[in-house]
Write a protein that holds these residues in place. Sequence first.
Motif, short mmCIF file in Angstrom:
data_model
loop_
_atom_site.label_atom_id
_atom_site.label_comp_id
_atom_site.label_asym_id
_atom_site.label_seq_id
_atom_site.Cartn_x
_atom_site.Cartn_y
_atom_site.Cartn_z
N ARG A 143 0.83 -1.13 -0.04
CA ARG A 143 -0.08 -0.15 -0.22
C ARG A 143 0.75 1.16 -0.06
O ARG A 143 0.55 2.29 -0.76
N PHE A 144 2.00 1.10 0.73
CA PHE A 144 2.86 2.26 0.37
C PHE A 144 3.49 2.53 -0.69
O PHE A 144 3.51 3.53 -1.19
N LEU A 145 3.87 1.50 -1.27
CA LEU A 145 4.47 1.53 -2.65
C LEU A 145 3.59 1.91 -3.77
O LEU A 145 3.69 2.39 -4.89
N GLY A 146 2.14 1.43 -3.73
CA GLY A 146 1.25 1.63 -4.69
C GLY A 146 1.19 0.64 -5.68
O GLY A 146 0.75 0.94 -6.70
N GLU A 147 1.93 -0.59 -5.13
CA GLU A 147 2.02 -1.63 -6.29
C GLU A 147 1.98 -2.83 -5.50
O GLU A 147 2.42 -3.06 -4.35
N ASP A 148 1.79 -3.83 -6.42
CA ASP A 148 1.84 -5.42 -5.52
C ASP A 148 3.43 -5.68 -5.73
O ASP A 148 3.38 -6.74 -6.47
N ARG A 149 4.19 -5.05 -5.06
CA ARG A 149 5.74 -5.44 -5.05
C ARG A 149 6.14 -6.70 -4.17
O ARG A 149 6.88 -7.55 -4.77
N LEU A 150 5.13 -7.08 -3.13
CA LEU A 150 5.44 -8.11 -2.32
C LEU A 150 4.21 -9.27 -2.39
O LEU A 150 3.15 -8.72 -2.57
N LEU A 151 4.67 -10.43 -2.36
CA LEU A 151 3.66 -11.30 -2.43
C LEU A 151 2.86 -11.48 -1.22
O LEU A 151 3.37 -11.33 0.05
N THR A 152 1.44 -11.33 -1.33
CA THR A 152 0.51 -11.34 -0.10
C THR A 152 -0.70 -12.53 -0.39
O THR A 152 -0.85 -12.96 -1.49
N GLY A 153 -1.36 -12.90 0.46
CA GLY A 153 -2.31 -13.64 0.34
C GLY A 153 -3.04 -13.96 1.74
O GLY A 153 -2.44 -13.83 2.80
N PRO A 154 -3.93 -14.63 1.94
CA PRO A 154 -4.59 -15.06 2.92
C PRO A 154 -3.66 -16.34 3.88
O PRO A 154 -4.00 -16.33 5.14
N GLU A 155 -2.73 -16.81 3.15
CA GLU A 155 -2.22 -17.84 3.87
C GLU A 155 -0.93 -17.26 4.94
O GLU A 155 -0.49 -16.30 4.61
#
Length: 473
Positions: free
Chosen positions: A221-233
Amino acid sequence: MNFTVAIVGRPNVGKSTLFNRLVGKKLALVDDTPGVTRDRRPGDAKLIDLRFTIIDTAGLEEAGPDTLEGRMRAQTEAAIEEADLTLFVVDAKYGLTPLDKTFGELLRRSGKPVVLVANKSEAKGSDGGFYDAYTLGLGEPVPISAEHGQGMIDLRDAIVEAIGEEVAFPEEVDEAETDIDVRDADFEDEEADEAAYDETKPLRVAIIGRPNAGKSTLINRFLGEDRLLTGPEAGITRDSISVEWDWRGRTIKMFDTAGMRKKARVQEKLEKLSVADSIRSIRFAETVVIVFDATIPFEKQDLQLADLVLREGRAAVLAFNKWDLVEDPQAVLADLREKTERLLPQARGIRAVPISGQTGYGLDKLMQNIVDTDRVWNKRISTARLNRWLDGTQTQHPPPAVSGRRLKLKYMTQVKARPPAFMISCTRPDALPESYVRYLTNGLRADFDMPGVPIRIHFKAGENPFEGRKRKR
């Protein structure tokens, strides 16, 4: 760094080992388990006379876009798009697989230069896998051993040939001006008396917390892009990944870390490596943001993480994430403030901010609190002010008498900042009660406006001019 190189390949072919070899440090976690790397990690590489940016990536796998493996593949494809050249690593010992052929076709379609690397070529029986690599149609493979450092000269020549000498060797710049170790430059002499806080200096911030607290989502959110892998796991992040961005004209270097569970639950070797990497990030950072899950805050592990940060002497800020899921914000906020003061007395006045990494709520306020805390962490107080304060404090509440003898605090000075540390010359420092030390610490925190940062006070016995002389009879 004049060009960027991405290392790609299927899982467990030795990409992270090659990455560590090129950057000259063990930055990326390495284990026999396939799929250790998940996020793409950049680094500054050196190969003989070449200097470039290298990107370690997750192992390429065929999977749906909604799965964890599919999201990892998307991160790898983004690295390929970002890079000027791709090192496609195959396992010469194991031989080619259908996955290698599938992703070889993907790299051909990308239109970017590709260097085919046959890793583990030192192993017995690797010749078959090496010659099979020709069938990928990506040119002559380069036999190397990333673990033992064999074949690095051939790899250097292949990179220069693929990218061109103009890109590989741009116009030389005076190294005396540019060859600076950022880590050493950032850690300036802490004994120097700084007149004012430097608002332009790059700031290193580590984001820590329990698994699934929303750390990677917050940084994205800080970067404004999906730079890091995220998910519910839970436990997606394994390596500590650093990203840079600007906030109000100031460079922020932020470290995403693996979630840290209770020590008794950490059994696997890989998780132990991840936790150790996270602790190194805490020690390297200046300010640490401890991310709490606002729906289940102040678990025992949260408090232990906060205590770890303060014991390491870092500036700490609490972030209560997932605020968008809280039903009664006002009541919850009042409860969190009370618990913060009660459960973290060692950092009285620590800044706590409700945020939502999912919606972006409170992020600007969080950054302002990070900067304000770093300003306090770097604070210096003149010796004259400290001694006037010490005289007034002793007048208001004198040190206690121990064994019938009154303790005397004679002189005080600040010996360092980051965190603020003070030295007090006194009589019988070993006899000073812990309660009076807390009184002095709280007084410093309140009177000099130093909330939420660790304060260190050292006591030293004054020199006795008559010590060592023989007693006259």
